[in-house]
Scaffold this motif. Structure first.
Motif, PDB file in Angstrom:
ATOM      1  N   LYS A  94       0.849  -1.189   0.000  1.00 56.17           N
ATOM      2  CA  LYS A  94       0.000   0.000   0.000  1.00 56.17           C
ATOM      3  C   LYS A  94       0.888   1.244   0.000  1.00 56.17           C
ATOM      4  CE  LYS A  94      -4.245  -1.708   2.155  1.00 56.17           C
ATOM      5  NZ  LYS A  94      -5.040  -1.560   0.922  1.00 56.17           N
ATOM      6  N   TRP A  98      -2.585   6.637   5.389  1.00 50.02           N
ATOM      7  CA  TRP A  98      -3.667   5.781   5.874  1.00 50.02           C
ATOM      8  C   TRP A  98      -3.828   5.951   7.378  1.00 50.02           C
ATOM      9  CZ3 TRP A  98      -6.503   2.674   2.561  1.00 50.02           C
ATOM     10  CH2 TRP A  98      -5.989   2.530   1.266  1.00 50.02           C
ATOM     11  N   ARG A  99      -5.078   5.906   7.826  1.00 48.56           N
ATOM     12  CA  ARG A  99      -5.379   5.896   9.253  1.00 48.56           C
ATOM     13  C   ARG A  99      -5.523   4.440   9.695  1.00 48.56           C
ATOM     14  NH1 ARG A  99      -9.704  10.859  10.074  1.00 48.56           N
ATOM     15  NH2 ARG A  99      -8.861  10.779  12.200  1.00 48.56           N
ATOM     16  N   ARG A 101      -7.692   3.115  11.522  1.00 50.95           N
ATOM     17  CA  ARG A 101      -9.083   2.668  11.427  1.00 50.95           C
ATOM     18  C   ARG A 101      -9.458   2.251  10.003  1.00 50.95           C
ATOM     19  NH1 ARG A 101     -11.845   8.510  12.645  1.00 50.95           N
ATOM     20  NH2 ARG A 101     -10.299   8.402  14.307  1.00 50.95           N
ATOM     21  N   GLU A 102      -8.721   2.734   9.002  1.00 51.28           N
ATOM     22  CA  GLU A 102      -8.995   2.371   7.613  1.00 51.28           C
ATOM     23  C   GLU A 102      -8.395   1.009   7.252  1.00 51.28           C
ATOM     24  OE1 GLU A 102      -8.989   6.833   5.599  1.00 51.28           O
ATOM     25  OE2 GLU A 102      -7.088   5.774   5.865  1.00 51.28           O
ATOM     26  N   LEU A 103      -7.392   0.577   8.009  1.00 56.13           N
ATOM     27  CA  LEU A 103      -6.671  -0.655   7.688  1.00 56.13           C
ATOM     28  C   LEU A 103      -7.004  -1.816   8.621  1.00 56.13           C
ATOM     29  CD1 LEU A 103      -3.117   0.871   7.095  1.00 56.13           C
ATOM     30  CD2 LEU A 103      -4.790   0.222   5.356  1.00 56.13           C
ATOM     31  N   GLU A 125      -4.949   7.549  18.477  1.00 56.29           N
ATOM     32  CA  GLU A 125      -4.947   7.220  17.051  1.00 56.29           C
ATOM     33  C   GLU A 125      -3.524   7.165  16.522  1.00 56.29           C
ATOM     34  OE1 GLU A 125      -7.118   8.341  12.820  1.00 56.29           O
ATOM     35  OE2 GLU A 125      -7.174   9.813  14.453  1.00 56.29           O
ATOM     36  N   THR A 154     -10.608  15.715  11.362  1.00 56.69           N
ATOM     37  CA  THR A 154     -10.846  15.505   9.935  1.00 56.69           C
ATOM     38  C   THR A 154      -9.974  16.421   9.084  1.00 56.69           C
ATOM     39  OG1 THR A 154     -13.138  14.861  10.386  1.00 56.69           O
ATOM     40  CG2 THR A 154     -12.607  15.520   8.137  1.00 56.69           C
ATOM     41  N   ARG A 161      -3.048  13.817   4.247  1.00 53.46           N
ATOM     42  CA  ARG A 161      -3.237  13.067   3.005  1.00 53.46           C
ATOM     43  C   ARG A 161      -2.752  13.886   1.808  1.00 53.46           C
ATOM     44  NH1 ARG A 161      -6.305   8.642   3.158  1.00 53.46           N
ATOM     45  NH2 ARG A 161      -7.504   9.431   4.946  1.00 53.46           N
TER      46      ARG A 161
END
Length: 271
Positions: A94, A98-99, A101-103, A125, A154, A161
């Motif tokens: 990848k 990336w966070r 929580r996304e993975l 986090e 956010t 990103r």
């Protein structure tokens, strides 16, 4: 004048990062990079690991105290990295920002790995920049916020990103390849074939499990639910439940806690 000074400081810090990519000492680059990143986003810690399949990941940079480093680095390198979603994403090549929580698998935050190891980090986090290198190596630069600081907002995540292409290219310039890394399970005899460095399931070979059962064990420890494992393997959930019952019977365990304890036991024997 304040805006002009801030802009000047921003470009000055960025110039320092670019200059440090040529330094032989990785910490010069790391310190310059986090100084630049902190101008944009607040975080508590940064750590950079190199990943080469199932091999022990070399530490490239850290901002921890000695006590914190024991948990985040020393304990992690002893075996828990094999269950880390960031490790799996790096091995899968990848790229980008990336966070966690996304993975993370669907049951990651209820997994024994999370309860027994990851909770010790006291993180709110973790996010990361994923940098595939030549061949199959990768670098992951993680930024962490403790529970006292709260997770990344956010807007912060969106900005990081957007910054990812530059951060990734800077990391590639600084770490075009990785230092040699130890195997988690080096062959005990010269006549034995070498361990496949990209295969995690080899650590279960001593337990008389079938290849499919080893795959199921690996996914359970990562934090996948029965339904998630079934989708991955293309089988019915009931088939996965049968595999799990067979695994528990063969290993003489009754819970995921027992499975994780067996994992730690195997890792300790292979040091």
């Amino acid at each position: 004048m304040k805006g002009q000074s801030s802009r000047s400081d921003h470009f000055g810090d960025l110039a320092a990062v670019i200059g440090a990519t040529r330094e032989t000492e990785g910490y010069c680059f790391g310190e310059a990079l986090i100084s630049w990143l902190r101008r944009h986003v607040a975080f508590d810690h940064c750590v950079v690991f190199g990943y080469r399949g199932a091999l022990r990941p070399p530490l490239l940079f850290e901002t921890f105290s000695p006590a914190e480093s024991h948990v985040f680095v020393a304990l992690y390198q002893e075996g828990p990295y094999l269950l880390d979603p960031f490790h799996h994403a790096a091995v899968e090549r990848k790229e980008g920002f990336w966070r966690m929580r996304e993975l993370a698998p669907d049951r990651f935050y209820a997994s024994e790995y999370f309860r027994s190891y990851y909770s010790q980090t006291r993180l709110a986090e973790e996010v990361g920049f994923f940098v595939p290198l030549a061949g199959k190596d990768a670098v992951v630069l993680s930024l962490m916020r403790l529970k006292a600081s709260g997770p990344f907002g956010t807007a912060d995540a969106r900005l990081l990103r957007d910054m990812a292409p530059l951060v990734i290219e800077l990391c590639r310039q600084r770490w075009p390849d990785l230092p040699e890394s130890e195997q988690i399970a080096p062959p005990s005899k010269a006549t034995e074939p070498p361990v496949n460095e990209f295969d995690r399931t080899h650590i279960w070979e001593s337990l008389s499990l079938t290849p499919r059962e080893m795959h199921v064990v690996d996914m359970v420890l990562q934090g996948h639910s029965t339904e998630s494992i079934a989708r991955s393997l293309g089988v019915a959930p009931g088939t996965v439940k049968v595999h799990r019952r067979n695994i528990h019977h063969k290993l003489g365990i009754k819970s995921q806690a027992g499975l994780f304890a067996r994992f730690i036991e195997i890792i300790e024997k292979r040091r």
